[in-house]
Design a protein around this motif. Structure first.
Motif, short mmCIF file in Angstrom:
data_model
loop_
_atom_site.label_atom_id
_atom_site.label_comp_id
_atom_site.label_asym_id
_atom_site.label_seq_id
_atom_site.Cartn_x
_atom_site.Cartn_y
_atom_site.Cartn_z
N MET A 1 43.19 -2.45 -4.63
CA MET A 1 43.86 -1.33 -3.53
C MET A 1 45.38 -0.93 -4.01
N PRO A 2 45.73 -0.71 -4.94
CA PRO A 2 47.19 -0.60 -4.99
C PRO A 2 48.25 0.92 -3.81
N THR A 3 48.90 -0.91 -2.81
CA THR A 3 49.79 -0.32 -2.18
C THR A 3 50.78 0.45 -3.14
N ILE A 4 51.05 1.76 -1.89
CA ILE A 4 52.47 2.14 -2.39
C ILE A 4 53.47 2.05 -1.72
N LEU A 5 53.69 2.23 -0.90
CA LEU A 5 55.27 1.70 -0.46
C LEU A 5 54.77 1.09 1.03
N ARG A 6 55.37 0.62 2.09
CA ARG A 6 55.77 0.04 3.32
C ARG A 6 56.62 0.70 4.15
N ASP A 7 56.50 1.47 5.38
CA ASP A 7 57.27 1.55 6.19
C ASP A 7 56.91 1.00 7.61
N GLY A 8 57.71 1.00 7.29
CA GLY A 8 58.21 -0.47 9.34
C GLY A 8 56.92 -0.91 9.19
N PRO A 9 55.91 -1.14 10.11
CA PRO A 9 54.11 -1.94 9.80
C PRO A 9 53.51 -1.32 9.64
N TYR A 10 53.50 0.38 8.88
CA TYR A 10 52.26 1.02 7.94
C TYR A 10 52.56 0.41 6.71
N ARG A 11 51.31 0.30 6.09
CA ARG A 11 51.08 -0.05 4.40
C ARG A 11 50.30 1.34 4.34
N PHE A 12 50.89 2.26 2.86
CA PHE A 12 50.16 3.38 2.32
C PHE A 12 49.72 2.85 1.31
N PHE A 13 48.15 3.12 1.19
CA PHE A 13 47.56 2.91 0.17
C PHE A 13 46.40 3.47 -0.23
N PHE A 14 45.64 3.63 -1.99
CA PHE A 14 44.36 3.52 -1.96
C PHE A 14 43.52 2.72 -2.26
N TYR A 15 42.40 3.72 -2.83
CA TYR A 15 40.74 2.60 -3.28
C TYR A 15 41.37 2.23 -4.58
N SER A 16 40.95 1.66 -5.16
CA SER A 16 40.52 2.11 -7.49
C SER A 16 39.56 3.34 -6.97
N LYS A 67 56.11 11.10 -3.23
CA LYS A 67 55.92 8.98 -3.86
C LYS A 67 54.33 9.24 -3.61
N ILE A 68 53.31 9.91 -2.90
CA ILE A 68 52.65 8.90 -2.85
C ILE A 68 51.77 10.22 -4.35
N LYS A 69 52.07 11.45 -4.23
CA LYS A 69 51.70 11.98 -4.95
C LYS A 69 51.48 11.54 -6.08
N GLU A 70 53.05 11.46 -6.73
CA GLU A 70 53.28 10.01 -8.02
C GLU A 70 52.30 9.20 -8.47
N ALA A 71 51.96 8.45 -7.35
CA ALA A 71 51.88 7.11 -7.51
C ALA A 71 50.04 7.53 -8.00
N TRP A 72 49.61 8.45 -7.47
CA TRP A 72 48.16 8.67 -7.10
C TRP A 72 48.07 9.36 -9.10
N HIS A 73 48.95 10.13 -9.08
CA HIS A 73 48.43 11.10 -10.26
C HIS A 73 48.58 9.78 -11.59
N GLU A 74 49.91 8.12 -11.68
CA GLU A 74 49.97 7.84 -12.20
C GLU A 74 48.73 6.46 -12.02
N PHE A 75 47.86 6.83 -11.46
CA PHE A 75 47.10 5.72 -11.26
C PHE A 75 46.76 5.98 -11.95
N PHE A 76 45.17 7.33 -11.41
CA PHE A 76 43.95 8.11 -11.93
C PHE A 76 43.78 8.82 -12.09
N ASP A 77 45.25 9.50 -13.31
CA ASP A 77 44.99 9.91 -14.27
C ASP A 77 45.27 9.44 -15.72
N HIS A 78 45.28 8.03 -15.63
CA HIS A 78 45.50 7.29 -16.69
C HIS A 78 44.17 8.08 -18.05
#
Length: 78
Positions: A1-16, A67-78
């Protein structure tokens, strides 16, 4: 589960295992979680967040969308 960022109490992530779906992000706080599609930004599902907090989360996703889209493509498009 890569964490993309944290903003206040929120964790933004996606599952592999999310790579076969359209670009989206999961957002959690404590025992609450929501899944947000990015094109366009909208709620896919929600478990525990009330309407006003979902609105806040949607605004945060819009602010960090590139930032979210960049992280998505960096992780899944390899």
């Amino acid at each position: 589960m890569p964490t993309i960022l944290r903003d206040g109490p929120y964790r933004f992530f996606f599952y592999s295992s999310d790579g076969n779906e359209p670009v989206h992000v999961h957002v959690e706080r404590e025992n609450k979680i929501t899944k947000i599609w990015l094109d366009p930004v909208r709620v896919c599902n929600n478990f525990g967040f009330n309407r006003s907090e979902l609105y806040k989360i949607l605004k945060l996703v819009e602010q960090h969308e590139e930032k979210i889209k960049e992280a998505w493509h960096e992780f899944f498009d390899h």
